[in-house]
Each structure stands twice: as C-alpha cells, then as structure tokens.
Design a protein around this motif. Sequence first.
Motif, PDB file in Angstrom:
ATOM      1  N   SER A  81       3.354   4.599   1.784  1.00 38.05           N
ATOM      2  CA  SER A  81       2.041   4.937   1.229  1.00 38.05           C
ATOM      3  C   SER A  81       0.911   4.314   2.032  1.00 38.05           C
ATOM      4  O   SER A  81      -0.132   4.940   2.253  1.00 38.05           O
ATOM      5  CB  SER A  81       1.955   4.487  -0.233  1.00 38.05           C
ATOM      6  N   GLU A  82       1.099   3.091   2.491  1.00 37.43           N
ATOM      7  CA  GLU A  82       0.064   2.422   3.284  1.00 37.43           C
ATOM      8  C   GLU A  82      -0.176   3.161   4.595  1.00 37.43           C
ATOM      9  O   GLU A  82      -1.331   3.381   5.001  1.00 37.43           O
ATOM     10  CB  GLU A  82       0.473   0.968   3.564  1.00 37.43           C
TER      11      GLU A  82
ATOM     12  N   ASN B 140      -9.886   2.440  -0.880  1.00 40.11           N
ATOM     13  CA  ASN B 140     -10.109   2.351   0.562  1.00 40.11           C
ATOM     14  C   ASN B 140     -11.561   2.724   0.873  1.00 40.11           C
ATOM     15  O   ASN B 140     -11.963   3.870   0.670  1.00 40.11           O
ATOM     16  CB  ASN B 140      -9.143   3.290   1.290  1.00 40.11           C
TER      17      ASN B 140
ATOM     18  N   ALA C 192      -1.815   6.622   4.034  1.00 41.29           N
ATOM     19  CA  ALA C 192      -3.250   6.491   3.789  1.00 41.29           C
ATOM     20  C   ALA C 192      -4.009   6.306   5.095  1.00 41.29           C
ATOM     21  O   ALA C 192      -5.078   6.903   5.297  1.00 41.29           O
ATOM     22  CB  ALA C 192      -3.522   5.324   2.842  1.00 41.29           C
TER      23      ALA C 192
ATOM     24  N   ASN D 229      -1.920   6.578  -3.681  1.00 42.22           N
ATOM     25  CA  ASN D 229      -2.641   5.511  -4.382  1.00 42.22           C
ATOM     26  C   ASN D 229      -3.343   4.538  -3.446  1.00 42.22           C
ATOM     27  O   ASN D 229      -4.309   3.872  -3.856  1.00 42.22           O
ATOM     28  CB  ASN D 229      -1.688   4.754  -5.317  1.00 42.22           C
ATOM     29  N   LYS D 230      -2.927   4.458  -2.198  1.00 40.56           N
ATOM     30  CA  LYS D 230      -3.576   3.524  -1.267  1.00 40.56           C
ATOM     31  C   LYS D 230      -4.944   4.031  -0.803  1.00 40.56           C
ATOM     32  O   LYS D 230      -5.679   3.299  -0.146  1.00 40.56           O
ATOM     33  CB  LYS D 230      -2.685   3.275  -0.053  1.00 40.56           C
TER      34      LYS D 230
ATOM     35  N   GLN E  74       1.778   8.889  -4.465  1.00 41.79           N
ATOM     36  CA  GLN E  74       1.929   8.288  -3.140  1.00 41.79           C
ATOM     37  C   GLN E  74       0.611   8.233  -2.375  1.00 41.79           C
ATOM     38  O   GLN E  74       0.568   7.739  -1.257  1.00 41.79           O
ATOM     39  CB  GLN E  74       3.010   9.047  -2.363  1.00 41.79           C
TER      40      GLN E  74
ATOM     41  N   ASN F 118       6.240   1.703  -0.589  1.00 36.87           N
ATOM     42  CA  ASN F 118       4.928   1.079  -0.480  1.00 36.87           C
ATOM     43  C   ASN F 118       4.425   1.106   0.956  1.00 36.87           C
ATOM     44  O   ASN F 118       3.256   1.426   1.224  1.00 36.87           O
ATOM     45  CB  ASN F 118       4.974  -0.359  -0.991  1.00 36.87           C
ATOM     46  N   GLU F 119       5.306   0.801   1.902  1.00 40.35           N
ATOM     47  CA  GLU F 119       4.928   0.843   3.313  1.00 40.35           C
ATOM     48  C   GLU F 119       4.622   2.276   3.736  1.00 40.35           C
ATOM     49  O   GLU F 119       3.685   2.526   4.507  1.00 40.35           O
ATOM     50  CB  GLU F 119       6.058   0.268   4.174  1.00 40.35           C
TER      51      GLU F 119
END
Length: 260
Positions: free
Chosen positions: A23-24, A63, A27, A58-59, A56, A20-21
Amino acid sequence: MASLHPPPSPPILYSFESPNELSENLAAFIVRAQKEAVDKKGRFTVALSGGSLPKQLNKLIDNPAVKWDKWQVFFADERCVPLDHEDSNYNLCRKELFSKVSIPKQNIHHIDVSLLDDLEELADAYEKALISEFAQKDSARFPVFDLILLGIGPDGHTCSLFPEHPLLTEEDRWVAYIEDSPKPPPKRITLTFPVLNHALRVVFIAAGEGKADILSTIIDNPQAGLPASRVTPSHPGQVYWYVDNAASAKVKYHKSEFKL
C-alpha cells in the motif's frame, strides 16, 4: 511494413513483503502518476474498482502530495444498485476513501441511479459522462485514462469482464452492460477492453495466498486468455502488478522489488 500499433510492453510486477508495504509503494506510484498528469494537463483521470482495492488506497488519505481537487474519478465497473447499497462500488469507495479526503463531489462520477431499470440507457449515460470528460478535451477515439486501478477475481475476471462472456469481444462501446454476471449481483456496467487498453497506466493489485493460483495463471500463461491477461495497452501504455509475496508465491515471471 511496420505496424501502426506498437506491441504492448511486458507487464511490470512489483512484489512486497507485506500488504502494508504494498500500500505504501502503491500510494507513492499514484502520487507520481498524478504529478505527471497535473503538470501536463491540469487534471488526473482515474478509474477505480471495488472489492478489496479501496482499502489498499488508505496510504493516500493523509498524504499532503495528493491534489484531490485535480482528480476526476470514474468507476471501472459498477453494480446496478442504489448508491447506498452494500454491493455498490461507489459506496465502498465512499466509505473507505472519499469520505476521508477533500475530493469535490462533482469530481466523482457515479452512475445515474434513476436509470437502474434500463441497463442500456444506464450504460449509455455513463458513456456520455466519459465522452464529456475525455472526447471534448482529448479528441481521442477512446478515453485515455491516466490511471486505472483493478483487482482480479478467482476466475481471472477483472472489471465485470468474465471468462468466455460475449462482452470480451466488444470493440466499439466505451461502457457496456451485463445482465448475467456469474458473480452476484447479475446486473452491472463495465468499461470495455478498448478503454482499458488505451490507458496510460493500468495497475492490478492483489494480496494474500488466495490469489496465488490465479495470479500465476494470468501472468505466466497469458495464452489461456483470461480477462485480466487481455489487458495489454499499447505503448506508451503499461500494465503494472502491485502484489504481496503471498500472492506472487507461484509466479515464475521475473519479480522486481520496488523501493523508494
């Protein structure tokens, strides 16, 4: 006498605690690359892969900084199947990303499925689509993508460039076809190394402990010559690795924690 082609810069590796980190931060990197490209030339040229990569991204979906109307999306490789086939990289990206954002359909450059019975013609048509986007605007010998997003296979392949395959030596074509992929389906088209190595930014994404062995080989032992190790764009091009700590657990190469 100084070389006309500066040597490639060492890869930059960012390793994160969780997918998750990863992906963030990925992005945020993509948004910055987009802003630089749009500010400079009014468009953002991207090549995408399939596999786990679309999930990956998805972020990016919600946005507000993403200017989807400025994106021109191509595929780093594609399986020679109908667009709604489960093996299609286009179909995977459509499900995970395109169907959830406001990107214009004409900005997504997929293969011409009417040519599936003639792989040479299919590859030529896709190369012509690249020429239309790049050569007429940038006057370059090879396309210069703002960003290419890639994954890696357990054998070190990337795109549809497989270890010890003759396509690894292709020097002229932008898009090539393969009829004997060791990973099904056997028929594919792919961007070639000259295209990958002219990009401004190539980002490899890898997550999970299943990538640990091959990742350490690619990064710490590039002389092994695995396809992913051969992606080495010359300056100002740069290779980045966005991985999680599970994937980078066996890498000896210096890792950077990247924080916004």
